[in-house]
Design a protein around this motif. Structure first.
Motif, PDB file in Angstrom:
ATOM      1  N   TYR A  56      -0.544 -26.677 -30.563  1.00 39.44           N
ATOM      2  CA  TYR A  56      -0.372 -28.091 -30.213  1.00 39.44           C
ATOM      3  C   TYR A  56      -0.134 -28.241 -28.707  1.00 39.44           C
ATOM      4  N   GLU A  57      -0.933 -29.065 -28.078  1.00 36.17           N
ATOM      5  CA  GLU A  57      -0.860 -29.226 -26.616  1.00 36.17           C
ATOM      6  C   GLU A  57       0.173 -30.281 -26.220  1.00 36.17           C
ATOM      7  N   VAL A  58       1.017 -29.937 -25.263  1.00 38.48           N
ATOM      8  CA  VAL A  58       1.976 -30.875 -24.675  1.00 38.48           C
ATOM      9  C   VAL A  58       1.987 -30.656 -23.157  1.00 38.48           C
ATOM     10  N   LEU A  59       2.621 -31.573 -22.444  1.00 35.05           N
ATOM     11  CA  LEU A  59       2.767 -31.457 -21.000  1.00 35.05           C
ATOM     12  C   LEU A  59       4.210 -31.116 -20.655  1.00 35.05           C
ATOM     13  N   ASP A  60       4.410 -30.330 -19.589  1.00 35.60           N
ATOM     14  CA  ASP A  60       5.768 -30.058 -19.147  1.00 35.60           C
ATOM     15  C   ASP A  60       6.190 -31.095 -18.112  1.00 35.60           C
ATOM     16  N   TRP A  61       7.379 -30.917 -17.526  1.00 32.94           N
ATOM     17  CA  TRP A  61       7.922 -31.905 -16.594  1.00 32.94           C
ATOM     18  C   TRP A  61       7.127 -31.992 -15.289  1.00 32.94           C
ATOM     19  N   LYS A  62       6.267 -31.016 -15.052  1.00 32.38           N
ATOM     20  CA  LYS A  62       5.418 -31.056 -13.860  1.00 32.38           C
ATOM     21  C   LYS A  62       4.029 -31.630 -14.171  1.00 32.38           C
ATOM     22  N   GLY A  63       3.819 -31.985 -15.438  1.00 33.85           N
ATOM     23  CA  GLY A  63       2.517 -32.493 -15.841  1.00 33.85           C
ATOM     24  C   GLY A  63       1.514 -31.413 -16.191  1.00 33.85           C
ATOM     25  N   HIS A  64       1.985 -30.161 -16.270  1.00 36.09           N
ATOM     26  CA  HIS A  64       1.112 -29.039 -16.622  1.00 36.09           C
ATOM     27  C   HIS A  64       0.990 -28.916 -18.134  1.00 36.09           C
ATOM     28  N   SER A  65      -0.189 -28.606 -18.590  1.00 35.38           N
ATOM     29  CA  SER A  65      -0.456 -28.477 -20.018  1.00 35.38           C
ATOM     30  C   SER A  65      -0.072 -27.088 -20.518  1.00 35.38           C
ATOM     31  N   PHE A  66       0.537 -27.037 -21.692  1.00 38.53           N
ATOM     32  CA  PHE A  66       0.763 -25.761 -22.357  1.00 38.53           C
ATOM     33  C   PHE A  66       0.697 -25.997 -23.868  1.00 38.53           C
ATOM     34  N   ARG A 104      11.467 -25.718 -20.344  1.00 34.12           N
ATOM     35  CA  ARG A 104      10.443 -26.342 -21.174  1.00 34.12           C
ATOM     36  C   ARG A 104      11.040 -26.837 -22.481  1.00 34.12           C
ATOM     37  N   GLU A 105      11.865 -26.017 -23.125  1.00 34.53           N
ATOM     38  CA  GLU A 105      12.464 -26.415 -24.389  1.00 34.53           C
ATOM     39  C   GLU A 105      13.415 -27.596 -24.205  1.00 34.53           C
ATOM     40  N   THR A 106      14.149 -27.604 -23.096  1.00 31.65           N
ATOM     41  CA  THR A 106      15.044 -28.728 -22.821  1.00 31.65           C
ATOM     42  C   THR A 106      14.246 -29.999 -22.564  1.00 31.65           C
ATOM     43  N   LEU A 108      11.238 -30.711 -23.739  1.00 27.59           N
ATOM     44  CA  LEU A 108      10.695 -31.163 -25.007  1.00 27.59           C
ATOM     45  C   LEU A 108      11.738 -31.897 -25.839  1.00 27.59           C
ATOM     46  N   THR A 109      12.972 -31.415 -25.800  1.00 25.38           N
ATOM     47  CA  THR A 109      14.051 -32.102 -26.502  1.00 25.38           C
ATOM     48  C   THR A 109      14.243 -33.503 -25.933  1.00 25.38           C
ATOM     49  N   GLY A 110      14.201 -33.596 -24.609  1.00 26.16           N
ATOM     50  CA  GLY A 110      14.328 -34.902 -23.972  1.00 26.16           C
ATOM     51  C   GLY A 110      13.190 -35.845 -24.301  1.00 26.16           C
ATOM     52  N   MET A 111      12.024 -35.295 -24.632  1.00 25.27           N
ATOM     53  CA  MET A 111      10.857 -36.100 -24.967  1.00 25.27           C
ATOM     54  C   MET A 111      10.800 -36.445 -26.460  1.00 25.27           C
ATOM     55  N   GLY A 112      11.853 -36.082 -27.187  1.00 29.02           N
ATOM     56  CA  GLY A 112      11.929 -36.470 -28.592  1.00 29.02           C
ATOM     57  C   GLY A 112      11.512 -35.409 -29.585  1.00 29.02           C
TER      58      GLY A 112
END
Length: 222
Positions: A56-66, A104-106, A108-112
């Motif tokens: 599953y693709e998500v973006l990190d706080w820098k806007g980078h895809s992982f 990254r995990e933190t 993602l938690t902030g993003m719900g």
């Protein structure tokens, strides 16, 4: 359909909906560890892959895809599931990679999202533990839709309370937590003892039960 048929259809369905790197990542990333999780843990609980998304693709706080190993997306929850091998996630990880993973995990938690991780060794060799832990997480979101009685919900909440407090329970703990009377609290604890989930501890005189100890394997009842 059996697991192999359902899993093949699951991957094919997601592959047909993707293009470019998203499709390439699915083809490259969904390998032994991910398939073992599907078989040993997820299939054991659900016997289907509804709402589960591989790679599953998500973006990190820098806007980078992982890409995360799995995401389970419903109207009630966004759950990220990672399968971590000892080598790439511990032995071969430098300080910067370690910091990035935690950040990254933190994020993602902030993003719900709720983020949970399983060790590859547990998925491969101790899947019953992973299944019990995943059932515990998912039960927080599925209880409203599950055909369970009020007593079962109360018993599960008492088990959770015992794990949360980390000490033997007293009836007054149950009364304060659930807002029930003393008689109901004691009766429910006695039921849990009869089921082998708790053990009662009496006063030295042996006349009155004063505390209830939860058994180590009680997680399977959640």
């Amino acid at each position: 359909m059996n697991f192999e048929q359902c899993h093949a259809a699951f991957i094919q369905d997601h592959a047909q909906k993707r293009t470019g790197e998203r499709k390439g990542r699915l083809e490259r990333g969904h390998r032994e560890a991910e398939k073992l999780f599907c078989l040993n843990v997820w299939w054991a609980l659900h016997s289907n892959f509804v709402n589960l998304h591989p790679e599953y693709e998500v973006l990190d706080w820098k806007g980078h895809s992982f890409f995360c190993d799995f995401a389970w997306i419903t109207s009630a929850v966004k759950l990220i599931i990672e399968i971590k091998g000892f080598g790439p996630h511990v032995r071969d990880m430098d300080r910067q990679k370690y910091c990035n993973e935690l950040n990254r995990e933190t994020f993602l938690t902030g993003m719900g999202f709720q983020v949970i991780s399983f060790a590859f060794d547990d998925v491969a060799y101790r899947p019953e533990l992973c299944t019990a832990l995943l059932r515990l997480v998912l039960s927080r979101y599925q209880s409203a839709a599950s055909p369970v009685s009020l007593n079962n919900v109360m018993e599960r909440e008492i088990i959770r309370l015992a794990f949360t407090l980390g000490r033997p329970l007293r009836p007054v703990d149950i009364e304060n937590h659930l807002g029930i009377n003393h008689r109901t609290a004691v009766r429910t604890l006695q039921t849990l003892c009869a089921s082998g989930i708790f053990e009662a501890e009496a006063r030295k005189s042996g006349k009155y039960v004063v505390r209830y100890h939860i058994r180590q394997d009680a997680i399977q009842y959640l």
